[in-house]
Design an enzyme around this catalytic site. Sequence first.
Site, PDB file in Angstrom:
ATOM      1  N   ASP A  54    -132.908  43.907 -43.393  1.00 56.92           N
ATOM      2  CA  ASP A  54    -132.777  45.316 -43.796  1.00 56.92           C
ATOM      3  C   ASP A  54    -133.420  45.516 -45.162  1.00 56.92           C
ATOM      4  OD1 ASP A  54    -131.194  48.027 -43.406  1.00 56.92           O
ATOM      5  OD2 ASP A  54    -130.994  47.445 -45.511  1.00 56.92           O
ATOM      6  N   TYR A  59    -136.090  50.022 -52.544  1.00 57.75           N
ATOM      7  CA  TYR A  59    -135.629  48.752 -53.133  1.00 57.75           C
ATOM      8  C   TYR A  59    -136.721  48.053 -53.940  1.00 57.75           C
ATOM      9  CZ  TYR A  59    -131.786  49.350 -49.760  1.00 57.75           C
ATOM     10  OH  TYR A  59    -130.736  49.844 -49.025  1.00 57.75           O
ATOM     11  N   LYS A  87    -136.473  52.209 -44.672  1.00 61.81           N
ATOM     12  CA  LYS A  87    -135.895  53.553 -44.842  1.00 61.81           C
ATOM     13  C   LYS A  87    -136.855  54.477 -45.598  1.00 61.81           C
ATOM     14  CE  LYS A  87    -131.561  51.051 -45.293  1.00 61.81           C
ATOM     15  NZ  LYS A  87    -131.717  49.918 -46.209  1.00 61.81           N
ATOM     16  N   HIS A 120    -132.957  57.609 -45.537  1.00 60.76           N
ATOM     17  CA  HIS A 120    -132.105  56.834 -46.445  1.00 60.76           C
ATOM     18  C   HIS A 120    -130.897  57.650 -46.940  1.00 60.76           C
ATOM     19  CE1 HIS A 120    -132.466  53.247 -49.443  1.00 60.76           C
ATOM     20  NE2 HIS A 120    -131.211  53.523 -49.185  1.00 60.76           N
TER      21      HIS A 120
HETATM   22  P1  NDP Z   1    -122.950  43.265 -50.080  1.00 59.39           P
HETATM   23  O1  NDP Z   1    -121.639  43.808 -49.638  1.00 59.39           O
HETATM   24  O2  NDP Z   1    -123.840  42.609 -49.124  1.00 59.39           O
HETATM   25  O3  NDP Z   1    -122.633  42.319 -51.291  1.00 59.39           O
HETATM   26  C1  NDP Z   1    -123.626  41.665 -52.016  1.00 59.39           C
HETATM   27  C2  NDP Z   1    -122.927  40.938 -53.157  1.00 59.39           C
HETATM   28  O4  NDP Z   1    -122.073  39.920 -52.634  1.00 59.39           O
HETATM   29  C3  NDP Z   1    -123.910  40.274 -54.075  1.00 59.39           C
HETATM   30  O5  NDP Z   1    -123.408  40.371 -55.373  1.00 59.39           O
HETATM   31  C4  NDP Z   1    -123.892  38.821 -53.577  1.00 59.39           C
HETATM   32  O6  NDP Z   1    -124.180  37.968 -54.662  1.00 59.39           O
HETATM   33  C5  NDP Z   1    -122.472  38.652 -53.131  1.00 59.39           C
HETATM   34  N1  NDP Z   1    -122.294  37.684 -52.021  1.00 59.39           N
HETATM   35  C6  NDP Z   1    -123.077  37.521 -50.925  1.00 59.39           C
HETATM   36  N2  NDP Z   1    -122.560  36.609 -50.092  1.00 59.39           N
HETATM   37  C7  NDP Z   1    -121.427  36.157 -50.664  1.00 59.39           C
HETATM   38  C8  NDP Z   1    -120.460  35.200 -50.282  1.00 59.39           C
HETATM   39  N3  NDP Z   1    -120.540  34.533 -49.129  1.00 59.39           N
HETATM   40  N4  NDP Z   1    -119.415  34.963 -51.132  1.00 59.39           N
HETATM   41  C9  NDP Z   1    -119.319  35.648 -52.299  1.00 59.39           C
HETATM   42  N5  NDP Z   1    -120.196  36.583 -52.703  1.00 59.39           N
HETATM   43  C10 NDP Z   1    -121.246  36.835 -51.889  1.00 59.39           C
HETATM   44  O7  NDP Z   1    -123.669  44.470 -50.842  1.00 59.39           O
HETATM   45  P2  NDP Z   1    -124.966  45.339 -50.736  1.00 59.39           P
HETATM   46  O8  NDP Z   1    -124.631  46.589 -51.440  1.00 59.39           O
HETATM   47  O9  NDP Z   1    -126.160  44.584 -51.144  1.00 59.39           O
HETATM   48  O10 NDP Z   1    -125.075  45.717 -49.188  1.00 59.39           O
HETATM   49  C11 NDP Z   1    -125.776  44.945 -48.252  1.00 59.39           C
HETATM   50  C12 NDP Z   1    -127.085  45.582 -47.849  1.00 59.39           C
HETATM   51  O11 NDP Z   1    -126.877  46.855 -47.242  1.00 59.39           O
HETATM   52  C13 NDP Z   1    -128.009  45.930 -49.016  1.00 59.39           C
HETATM   53  O12 NDP Z   1    -128.584  44.781 -49.591  1.00 59.39           O
HETATM   54  C14 NDP Z   1    -128.964  46.892 -48.349  1.00 59.39           C
HETATM   55  O13 NDP Z   1    -129.904  46.181 -47.578  1.00 59.39           O
HETATM   56  C15 NDP Z   1    -128.001  47.701 -47.480  1.00 59.39           C
HETATM   57  N6  NDP Z   1    -127.537  48.927 -48.146  1.00 59.39           N
HETATM   58  C16 NDP Z   1    -127.923  50.146 -47.622  1.00 59.39           C
HETATM   59  C17 NDP Z   1    -127.562  51.318 -48.243  1.00 59.39           C
HETATM   60  C18 NDP Z   1    -128.018  52.620 -47.693  1.00 59.39           C
HETATM   61  O14 NDP Z   1    -127.941  53.631 -48.420  1.00 59.39           O
HETATM   62  N7  NDP Z   1    -128.466  52.680 -46.464  1.00 59.39           N
HETATM   63  C19 NDP Z   1    -126.730  51.339 -49.445  1.00 59.39           C
HETATM   64  C20 NDP Z   1    -126.320  50.021 -49.881  1.00 59.39           C
HETATM   65  C21 NDP Z   1    -126.700  48.871 -49.223  1.00 59.39           C
HETATM   66  P3  NDP Z   1    -125.451  36.950 -54.626  1.00 59.39           P
HETATM   67  O15 NDP Z   1    -126.654  37.732 -54.230  1.00 59.39           O
HETATM   68  O16 NDP Z   1    -125.490  36.460 -56.029  1.00 59.39           O
HETATM   69  O17 NDP Z   1    -125.077  35.895 -53.614  1.00 59.39           O
HETATM   70  C1  1BO Z   2    -130.547  53.678 -54.292  1.00 59.83           C
HETATM   71  C2  1BO Z   2    -130.487  53.035 -52.951  1.00 59.83           C
HETATM   72  C3  1BO Z   2    -129.096  52.687 -52.565  1.00 59.83           C
HETATM   73  C4  1BO Z   2    -129.029  51.488 -51.675  1.00 59.83           C
HETATM   74  O1  1BO Z   2    -129.522  51.709 -50.372  1.00 59.83           O
END
Ligand code: NDP
Ligand code: 1BO
Length: 319
Positions: A54, A59, A87, A120
């Site tokens: 994704d 991003y 997106k 998005h």
């Molecule tokens: P997540 O809920 O995936 O959490 C990511 C965080 O969790 C990071 O800080 C990561 O740290 C940590 N993490 C990952 N795996 C573990 C684990 N096994 N144990 C402990 N900590 C962990 O958050 P996101 O907000 O990134 O959401 C996921 C994805 O969803 C985004 O990356 C994006 O692609 C999508 N998204 C879409 C949105 C939209 O508007 N459509 C909005 C927000 C997100 P580290 O990297 O240091 O491991």
């Molecule tokens: C600003 C973008 C939020 C994560 O999809």
Amino acid sequence: MAQITIDPQGEKIESFALLSGHKIHAIGLGTWRAHNARDSVYTAIVEAGYRHVDTAAEYGVQDEVGHGIKAAIHAGVERSALFVTSKLWCSDLSRERVRPALMKTLNELQLGYLDLYLIHWPFRLKDGASRPPKAGEVSDFDWEGVWREMEKLVKDKLVRDIGVCNFTVKKLKRLLDIAQIMPSVCQMEMHPGWRNEKMLEACKKNNIHVTAYSPLGSRELDLIHHPVVERVAGKLNKTPGQVLVRWAIQRGTSTIPKSDHSERIKENIKVFSWEIPELDFQAICDIPDQMRVLDGEELFVNKSDGPYKSVEDIWDHQI
Ligand code: NDP
Ligand code: 1BO
């Protein structure tokens, strides 16, 4: 419900059927705020068995994601086995900018087509809009014009499925009233701290698949150390991250955890050969405190000039 297949290495993989008949893998790699997306994507696909990635123009990592995918294909993974989502950003939310935005994304990703292209956020932003936006920088958009262009991308085989993110039940109805090609997927914030049940129900009712974003609570909400999640993880001899990902799949959603760390990327997908028992699943569903992590305030709210003067306005005053 999830469908189970066995990969060439004998590992179970779960996926969901979309309205279009295509399949979406239950777990994808998220790339928002990724620090080394090329290596993470490569590790995810080649070493951990992910088949779903994704990303988004906003991003700023699509070049790196593209290099990761290219390296994985070079290592022997077929493009057709992958499910790649991107997106359309808010500044491109006008009829004439949809196709050029998609072409830029395909170019950055070095791909000939996307599996899924999502709106998005359902708000238009002026180029270079401030955060929070100044007066006149945010507006509604031309729904019919934009969705027709999204539909043309499907007809021209540039994208296989189209969908939306960050919608409300009200906005979904507005889109369904004009759609000739239905949105296959709605991507929403969903985790035990924000279950978003009304949207999940509305999507299910319309056969729209939901992808749960921020399944671990993102950077801002520490669900990893939530006592209920820790208790269930301890009982099942799994990690809290795995319990959160498994919980999302058992709710019928695909999910896209992000990590920069190869060991976590591998950990987060090891959820296909076990289940959370009903009582523990329910205990996670009963976590009382509910709050969005990503409420859109910084991106879209202008408290004095609007048109969205509060977070409640963004979400149509619907919980
Ligand atoms: P997540 O809920 O995936 O959490 C990511 C965080 O969790 C990071 O800080 C990561 O740290 C940590 N993490 C990952 N795996 C573990 C684990 N096994 N144990 C402990 N900590 C962990 O958050 P996101 O907000 O990134 O959401 C996921 C994805 O969803 C985004 O990356 C994006 O692609 C999508 N998204 C879409 C949105 C939209 O508007 N459509 C909005 C927000 C997100 P580290 O990297 O240091 O491991
Ligand atoms: C600003 C973008 C939020 C994560 O999809």
